[in-house]
Enzyme design. Structure first.
Site, PDB file in Angstrom:
ATOM      1  N   ASN A  37       3.500   5.492  55.761  1.00 17.02           N
ATOM      2  CA  ASN A  37       2.083   4.986  56.078  1.00 17.02           C
ATOM      3  C   ASN A  37       1.654   5.919  57.194  1.00 17.02           C
ATOM      4  OD1 ASN A  37      -0.045   3.420  56.793  1.00 17.02           O
ATOM      5  ND2 ASN A  37       1.346   1.368  56.983  1.00 17.02           N
ATOM      6  N   ARG A 129       1.316   4.589  51.235  1.00 22.33           N
ATOM      7  CA  ARG A 129       0.158   3.268  51.333  1.00 22.33           C
ATOM      8  C   ARG A 129      -1.111   4.165  51.376  1.00 22.33           C
ATOM      9  NH1 ARG A 129      -1.483  -0.435  56.477  1.00 22.33           N
ATOM     10  NH2 ARG A 129      -3.110  -1.445  55.470  1.00 22.33           N
ATOM     11  N   HIS A 219      -5.009  -5.552  52.687  1.00 19.09           N
ATOM     12  CA  HIS A 219      -3.493  -5.947  52.839  1.00 19.09           C
ATOM     13  C   HIS A 219      -2.960  -6.558  51.517  1.00 19.09           C
ATOM     14  CE1 HIS A 219      -4.494  -7.443  57.206  1.00 19.09           C
ATOM     15  NE2 HIS A 219      -3.645  -6.290  57.227  1.00 19.09           N
ATOM     16  N   GLY A 249      -1.629 -10.394  61.384  1.00 23.95           N
ATOM     17  CA  GLY A 249      -0.671  -9.555  62.370  1.00 23.95           C
ATOM     18  C   GLY A 249      -1.710  -8.623  63.232  1.00 23.95           C
ATOM     19  N   GLY A 251      -4.235  -6.899  62.155  1.00 23.97           N
ATOM     20  CA  GLY A 251      -5.384  -7.097  61.308  1.00 23.97           C
ATOM     21  C   GLY A 251      -4.909  -8.440  60.606  1.00 23.97           C
ATOM     22  N   ARG A 280     -10.573  -6.924  66.153  1.00 18.23           N
ATOM     23  CA  ARG A 280     -11.752  -6.816  65.237  1.00 18.23           C
ATOM     24  C   ARG A 280     -12.735  -8.280  65.137  1.00 18.23           C
ATOM     25  NH1 ARG A 280      -8.695  -4.852  60.047  1.00 18.23           N
ATOM     26  NH2 ARG A 280      -8.008  -2.676  61.122  1.00 18.23           N
ATOM     27  N   GLY A 371       2.936 -10.198  61.588  1.00 17.24           N
ATOM     28  CA  GLY A 371       3.818 -10.556  63.120  1.00 17.24           C
ATOM     29  C   GLY A 371       3.617 -11.882  63.712  1.00 17.24           C
ATOM     30  N   GLU A 374       4.541 -14.917  60.798  1.00 17.51           N
ATOM     31  CA  GLU A 374       5.954 -14.910  60.736  1.00 17.51           C
ATOM     32  C   GLU A 374       6.740 -15.437  62.089  1.00 17.51           C
ATOM     33  OE1 GLU A 374       7.521 -11.143  59.842  1.00 17.51           O
ATOM     34  OE2 GLU A 374       5.720 -10.911  58.263  1.00 17.51           O
ATOM     35  N   GLU A 425       6.029  -4.830  52.948  1.00 15.19           N
ATOM     36  CA  GLU A 425       5.081  -3.901  52.114  1.00 15.19           C
ATOM     37  C   GLU A 425       5.861  -2.764  51.617  1.00 15.19           C
ATOM     38  OE1 GLU A 425       2.462  -4.801  55.333  1.00 15.19           O
ATOM     39  OE2 GLU A 425       0.918  -4.195  54.166  1.00 15.19           O
TER      40      GLU A 425
HETATM   41  P1  ADP Z   1       0.248  -4.859  61.979  1.00 11.07           P
HETATM   42  O1  ADP Z   1      -0.790  -5.598  61.851  1.00 11.07           O
HETATM   43  O2  ADP Z   1      -0.107  -3.818  63.163  1.00 11.07           O
HETATM   44  O3  ADP Z   1       1.392  -4.422  61.117  1.00 11.07           O
HETATM   45  P2  ADP Z   1       2.132  -6.955  63.034  1.00 11.07           P
HETATM   46  O4  ADP Z   1       1.890  -7.685  61.822  1.00 11.07           O
HETATM   47  O5  ADP Z   1       3.521  -6.423  63.744  1.00 11.07           O
HETATM   48  O6  ADP Z   1       1.208  -5.757  63.178  1.00 11.07           O
HETATM   49  O7  ADP Z   1       1.519  -8.035  64.092  1.00 11.07           O
HETATM   50  C1  ADP Z   1       1.474  -7.724  65.226  1.00 11.07           C
HETATM   51  C2  ADP Z   1       0.974  -9.094  66.131  1.00 11.07           C
HETATM   52  O8  ADP Z   1       1.868 -10.109  66.178  1.00 11.07           O
HETATM   53  C3  ADP Z   1       0.685  -9.022  67.671  1.00 11.07           C
HETATM   54  O9  ADP Z   1      -0.414  -9.641  67.875  1.00 11.07           O
HETATM   55  C4  ADP Z   1       2.092  -9.429  68.130  1.00 11.07           C
HETATM   56  O10 ADP Z   1       1.765  -9.883  69.420  1.00 11.07           O
HETATM   57  C5  ADP Z   1       2.359 -10.856  67.285  1.00 11.07           C
HETATM   58  N1  ADP Z   1       3.726 -11.109  67.314  1.00 11.07           N
HETATM   59  C6  ADP Z   1       4.800 -10.405  66.861  1.00 11.07           C
HETATM   60  N2  ADP Z   1       5.972 -11.226  67.261  1.00 11.07           N
HETATM   61  C7  ADP Z   1       5.201 -12.396  67.822  1.00 11.07           C
HETATM   62  C8  ADP Z   1       5.762 -13.576  68.414  1.00 11.07           C
HETATM   63  N3  ADP Z   1       7.179 -13.957  68.523  1.00 11.07           N
HETATM   64  N4  ADP Z   1       4.935 -14.438  68.796  1.00 11.07           N
HETATM   65  C9  ADP Z   1       3.737 -14.248  68.839  1.00 11.07           C
HETATM   66  N5  ADP Z   1       3.137 -13.328  68.382  1.00 11.07           N
HETATM   67  C10 ADP Z   1       4.041 -12.394  67.671  1.00 11.07           C
END
Ligand code: ADP
Length: 444
Positions: A37, A129, A219, A249, A251, A280, A371, A374, A425
């Site tokens: 990626n 990707r 996505h 996440g 995004g 965004r 992120g 989950e 992914e």
């Molecule tokens: P990307 O879209 O870059 O792949 P991710 O899916 O890893 O990013 O998501 C990143 C986001 O997830 C960030 O805002 C991060 O703070 C949030 N995040 C990750 N773990 C937690 C958590 N335990 N509680 C709250 N937010 C979280």
């Protein structure tokens, strides 16, 4: 030099692939797929060993993963073999090509500890990707010159993303040569089923005809993965699968999945539309772009950059785009703008769930991933608050427990369930790569 490593001869060359030419001898033998990626200043990678039997049994083997970040200067490199502790290193890395070279040297070296990979010849295929596949790519494709040209033709639609993805493909081509097949897996492809009335914007139709201005959605690989997991966990056919998926996440996007296929999604022609994201804005009155440009003395391009990079959670809070930090700030200081950023984020997500339930004629579940989706019980609970009318009630204890990672977070017997399902992914990219290379039709 990685380029000087032994090159593997592969019967299945890009551009000459056809199902009848599939190397059947490889069936049943795991292919080591390098998943890449490539971003503007980062290269994420994984190596996943898989084949049709392992796919069917859900026994794909993730050998390693990593990230080369801050490419262009002193890069920060994270490397991890299976579940061993991560190694974090720094090294000067000038571009994507140098990053890939670095990764491949590590993979083949004794330092990685990966017994399955001793030279470049132990990588059997590369899956990429690719963010935008336009209207042309409705499924994953083996990269030959025509496909590469097709990806280049989509640069207009994704000027921030496709050029980096192309750099990743070219770097891999240069190092591996034509003998190792490469497959492009598109973020837009899963959304190809969205009907015309949901993908068309209400602008003069000739703009669609001339410039392909329409909703594409992104996505897709993530929405597809969690939809597939949901139906597998529930033993449903694709046709029986009706869910709203929320990828939250950095995004963020939502998708309405009816009978296993998207019928609507929140991101649009670019990933700027829809939900509030880390930096965004998501949806706004399009007239605002001109207003910002005029009042702030910006070009429309700069105004758009502001909406992409300085808005969303970061813009409202004035603090950060990182939800974990915002939640901590809210707990510790109850900062007004932080609270607002979270409220706007959750309100928009809830609004999309409601809209999609209406547009798809109801669903069985809302699936959270990404992120935030989950990992943040608070955000999930806030988003679901007030959706009791739709039959959704969050079970507080289930929502707060960390395991299992794939789990129901709503009370039993709800008309509309809620689930948290971690996305993967890279796994789908590796699986699509194997299927494309072997000529096995993919099931979704
Ligand atoms: P990307 O879209 O870059 O792949 P991710 O899916 O890893 O990013 O998501 C990143 C986001 O997830 C960030 O805002 C991060 O703070 C949030 N995040 C990750 N773990 C937690 C958590 N335990 N509680 C709250 N937010 C979280």
């Amino acid at each position: 030099m990685a380029g000087a490593m032994v090159r593997r001869q592969c019967a299945n060359r890009p551009g000459t692939h056809s199902p009848s030419a599939a190397p059947h001898a490889t069936l049943g033998t795991a292919m080591n797929v390098l998943v890449l990626n490539a971003g503007s200043s980062s290269l994420k990678f994984q190596v996943i060993a898989t084949d049709p039997d392992r796919i069917a049994a859900g026994r794909d083997d993730r050998l390693c993963r990593g990230l080369v970040d801050r490419i262009g200067g002193e890069a920060v490199i994270t490397l991890q073999h299976r579940d061993r502790p991560r190694q974090i290193l720094t090294a000067p890395i000038r571009d994507i090509s140098a990053a890939l070279d670095y990764v491949l040297r590590w993979l083949a070296s004794d330092h990685s500890g990966i017994d399955e990979i001793n030279s470049l010849g132990d990588i059997h295929a590369v899956g990429h990707r690719v963010v935008h596949g336009g209207e042309r790519f409705t499924e994953s494709a083996i990269v030959d010159d025509a496909v590469l040209k097709g990806i280049e033709d989509c640069i207009d639609l994704a000027p921030l993303h496709n050029p980096n993805n192309i750099k990743g493909i070219l770097a891999a081509r240069e190092i591996f040569g034509a003998a190792v097949p490469q497959v492009a897996v598109f973020d837009t492809a899963f959304h190809a089923s969205i009907p015309e009335f949901a993908y068309l914007y209400a602008v003069p139709y000739h703009l669609y005809r001339r410039h392909r201005i329409r909703r594409y959605g992104f996505h897709g690989t993530s929405h597809r993965y969690v939809t597939y997991r949901y139906r597998t966990l529930h033993n449903l056919t694709r046709e029986q699968t009706h869910v709203v998926t929320l990828h939250l996440g950095n995004g963020c996007s939502a998708a309405a999945i009816r009978a296993g296929h998207p019928v609507d999604t929140s991101m649009g022609m670019t990933p700027l539309e829809g939900l509030v994201m880390g930096t965004r804005s998501g949806d706004l009155d399009p007239a605002i772009v001109g207003v910002i440009a005029a009042k702030e003395g910006l070009s429309t391009h700069d105004a758009e950059t502001l909406l992409n990079t300085q808005s969303g959670l970061l813009g409202i809070s004035g603090l950060t785009n990182d939800m974990r930090t915002l939640e901590q700030e809210l707990r510790e200081h109850d900062d007004r703008r932080v609270r607002l950023a979270i409220e706007v984020f959750c309100h928009r997500a809830r609004k999309y769930i409601g809209a999609f339930l209406a547009s798809m004629g109801g669903a069985d579940a809302v699936v959270f991933t990404g992120g935030i989706g989950e990992n943040s019980p608070d955000i999930r609970a806030r988003i679901c608050q007030g959706l009791e009318w739709a039959g959704l009630e969050v079970d507080d204890a289930r929502n707060r427990q960390a395991e299992p990672r794939e789990r129901q977070i709503s009370k039993d017997g709800c008309r509309l369930a809620a689930w948290a399902i971690p996305t993967d992914e890279e796994l789908l990219i590796a699986r699509d790569t194997v299927r494309c290379v072997l000529g096995v039709p993919h099931p979704s």
